[in-house]
Scaffold this motif. Structure first.
Motif, short mmCIF file in Angstrom:
data_model
loop_
_atom_site.label_atom_id
_atom_site.label_comp_id
_atom_site.label_asym_id
_atom_site.label_seq_id
_atom_site.Cartn_x
_atom_site.Cartn_y
_atom_site.Cartn_z
N ILE A 138 0.85 -1.20 0.00
CA ILE A 138 0.00 0.00 0.00
C ILE A 138 0.88 1.24 0.00
O ILE A 138 1.85 1.32 0.77
N ASN A 139 0.56 2.20 -0.84
CA ASN A 139 1.27 3.47 -0.88
C ASN A 139 0.94 4.24 0.40
O ASN A 139 -0.20 4.68 0.58
N PRO A 140 1.93 4.44 1.29
CA PRO A 140 1.64 5.10 2.57
C PRO A 140 1.25 6.57 2.43
O PRO A 140 0.63 7.12 3.34
N ASN A 141 1.57 7.18 1.31
CA ASN A 141 1.23 8.59 1.12
C ASN A 141 -0.17 8.79 0.56
O ASN A 141 -0.64 9.91 0.43
N LYS A 142 -0.84 7.70 0.22
CA LYS A 142 -2.18 7.78 -0.37
C LYS A 142 -3.27 7.80 0.71
O LYS A 142 -4.39 8.19 0.45
N TYR A 143 -2.91 7.39 1.95
CA TYR A 143 -3.91 7.24 3.00
C TYR A 143 -3.51 7.95 4.28
O TYR A 143 -2.33 8.18 4.53
N SER A 144 -4.52 8.24 5.07
CA SER A 144 -4.32 8.73 6.44
C SER A 144 -4.93 7.67 7.35
O SER A 144 -5.55 6.71 6.89
N SER A 145 -4.78 7.86 8.65
CA SER A 145 -5.40 6.90 9.58
C SER A 145 -6.91 6.84 9.37
O SER A 145 -7.52 5.78 9.43
N GLY A 146 -7.51 7.98 9.06
CA GLY A 146 -8.96 8.06 8.94
C GLY A 146 -9.55 7.45 7.69
O GLY A 146 -10.72 7.10 7.66
N ASN A 147 -8.74 7.32 6.64
CA ASN A 147 -9.29 6.71 5.42
C ASN A 147 -8.56 5.42 5.03
O ASN A 147 -8.78 4.89 3.95
N LEU A 148 -7.74 4.88 5.92
CA LEU A 148 -7.01 3.64 5.65
C LEU A 148 -7.97 2.48 5.40
O LEU A 148 -7.66 1.56 4.65
N TYR A 149 -9.15 2.54 5.99
CA TYR A 149 -10.14 1.48 5.80
C TYR A 149 -10.46 1.28 4.31
O TYR A 149 -10.77 0.17 3.87
N LYS A 150 -10.36 2.33 3.52
CA LYS A 150 -10.64 2.23 2.08
C LYS A 150 -9.62 1.35 1.36
O LYS A 150 -9.95 0.71 0.37
N ALA A 151 -8.40 1.31 1.87
CA ALA A 151 -7.34 0.51 1.23
C ALA A 151 -7.64 -0.97 1.28
O ALA A 151 -7.09 -1.74 0.49
N VAL A 152 -8.50 -1.39 2.22
CA VAL A 152 -8.83 -2.81 2.36
C VAL A 152 -10.29 -3.10 2.00
O VAL A 152 -10.80 -4.18 2.26
N GLY A 153 -10.97 -2.11 1.43
CA GLY A 153 -12.34 -2.31 0.95
C GLY A 153 -13.41 -2.29 2.02
O GLY A 153 -14.52 -2.76 1.78
N LEU A 154 -13.10 -1.73 3.19
CA LEU A 154 -14.12 -1.63 4.24
C LEU A 154 -15.04 -0.45 3.97
O LEU A 154 -14.65 0.54 3.34
N ASN A 155 -16.24 -0.52 4.51
CA ASN A 155 -17.18 0.59 4.50
C ASN A 155 -17.35 1.00 5.96
O ASN A 155 -17.99 0.28 6.72
N LEU A 156 -16.75 2.10 6.33
CA LEU A 156 -16.76 2.53 7.73
C LEU A 156 -17.41 3.90 7.83
O LEU A 156 -16.97 4.85 7.19
N LYS A 157 -18.45 3.99 8.62
CA LYS A 157 -19.12 5.27 8.82
C LYS A 157 -18.36 6.06 9.88
O LYS A 157 -17.74 5.50 10.76
N GLY A 158 -18.44 7.36 9.75
CA GLY A 158 -17.78 8.23 10.71
C GLY A 158 -17.14 9.41 10.00
O GLY A 158 -17.23 9.55 8.78
N HIS A 159 -16.49 10.24 10.77
CA HIS A 159 -15.90 11.47 10.25
C HIS A 159 -14.38 11.39 10.32
O HIS A 159 -13.81 11.29 11.41
N VAL A 160 -13.74 11.40 9.15
CA VAL A 160 -12.28 11.44 9.10
C VAL A 160 -11.82 12.70 9.83
O VAL A 160 -12.39 13.77 9.65
N HIS A 161 -10.82 12.59 10.64
CA HIS A 161 -10.28 13.63 11.52
C HIS A 161 -11.07 13.75 12.82
O HIS A 161 -10.90 14.71 13.55
N ASN A 162 -11.90 12.77 13.09
CA ASN A 162 -12.35 12.55 14.46
C ASN A 162 -11.45 11.40 14.91
O ASN A 162 -11.45 10.33 14.30
N ALA A 163 -10.68 11.62 15.96
CA ALA A 163 -9.65 10.65 16.34
C ALA A 163 -10.21 9.26 16.61
O ALA A 163 -9.57 8.26 16.29
#
Length: 183
Positions: A138-163
Motif C-alpha cells: 500500500i502506498n503510505p502517502n495515499k492514505y491517512s489513519s482516517g481513510n485507511l479502511y478504504k485501502a482494504v475495501g471496508l465501508n466505515l461510517k464516521g468522520h475522518v479527523h475525528n480521532a
C-alpha cells in the motif's frame, strides 16, 4: 495479540493563517485523544477511549480545525479536561499493550508533555503504522489513519479527523492486512 491504536487531533499556529496540514516544526497542542484496544486474534475492538482536552496555549480554535475535526470550543469547554488528567486516563487505558499510531502522534505527545513539564510515562515510542504499509503493498502517502479502511475495501461510517473514527479505521485495516499476510 491485543494492541492499542491511538490518534490525536490538535491545533497548531499554522492553522490560524492558512488551511494546511501540520509540518514537523509546528508546535501541536492536543485537543482530542482517542484509542481502541483491538484483539487481533478475535478480530474485534475490545474497548475504546475518547477524551477532549482543554487547551492552554490556543484557547481559540481556528476555523480550519473546526471544519476538519468538527470539534468546537464549546464542546471542549463543556466536556474537556486538562492535559495531565487526559494523559493519566490514557496511560491507564493503555496498560502494557503495544501502542500503534499512524505516523507522528508519539512526537505530538512529547511536545505536550514538554508544554506541561511532565515526564514521559511511555516506556517506548509508539509503533508507526504508515511505514509498515509498504510491506502490505500500500502506498503510505495515499492514505491517512482516517481513510485507511478504504485501502482494504471496508465501508466505515464516521468522520475522518475525528480521532476515534481514525483509530477504528486504522485498527480494522491493519487487522485485515495482517490476516492476508498470515493466510
Amino acid at each position: 495479540m491485543k494492541k492499542i491504536y491511538v490518534d490525536t487531533e490538535y491545533v497548531y499556529e499554522g492553522m490560524f493563517y492558512e488551511k494546511r496540514m501540520p509540518k514537523e516544526s509546528d508546535q501541536k497542542e492536543i485537543i482530542q485523544i482517542a484509542a481502541v484496544l483491538f484483539d487481533h486474534e478475535k478480530g474485534v475492538e475490545i474497548d475504546s477511549f475518547d477524551i477532549l482536552v482543554k487547551p492552554v496555549l490556543n484557547k481559540k480554535f481556528p476555523n480550519f480545525f473546526i471544519e476538519l475535526t468538527k470539534i468546537t470550543e464549546d464542546m471542549v469547554n463543556k466536556k474537556g479536561v486538562s492535559f495531565p488528567i487526559a494523559l493519566n486516563k490514557f496511560v491507564k487505558f493503555c496498560k502494557n499493550y503495544p501502542i500503534l499510531t499512524f505516523n507522528n502522534d508519539y512526537n505530538v505527545f512529547l511536545q505536550n508533555l514538554k508544554f506541561h513539564s511532565i515526564n514521559n510515562p511511555f516506556k517506548q515510542p509508539f509503533i508507526r503504522v504508515k511505514p509498515m504499509l509498504k510491506n502490505f503493498g500500500i502506498n503510505p502517502n495515499k492514505y491517512s489513519s482516517g481513510n485507511l479502511y478504504k485501502a482494504v475495501g471496508l465501508n466505515l461510517k464516521g468522520h475522518v479527523h475525528n480521532a476515534l473514527h481514525d483509530v477504528r479505521s486504522m485498527s480494522q485495516a491493519i487487522h485485515i492486512l495482517e490476516q492476508k499476510i498470515n493466510l
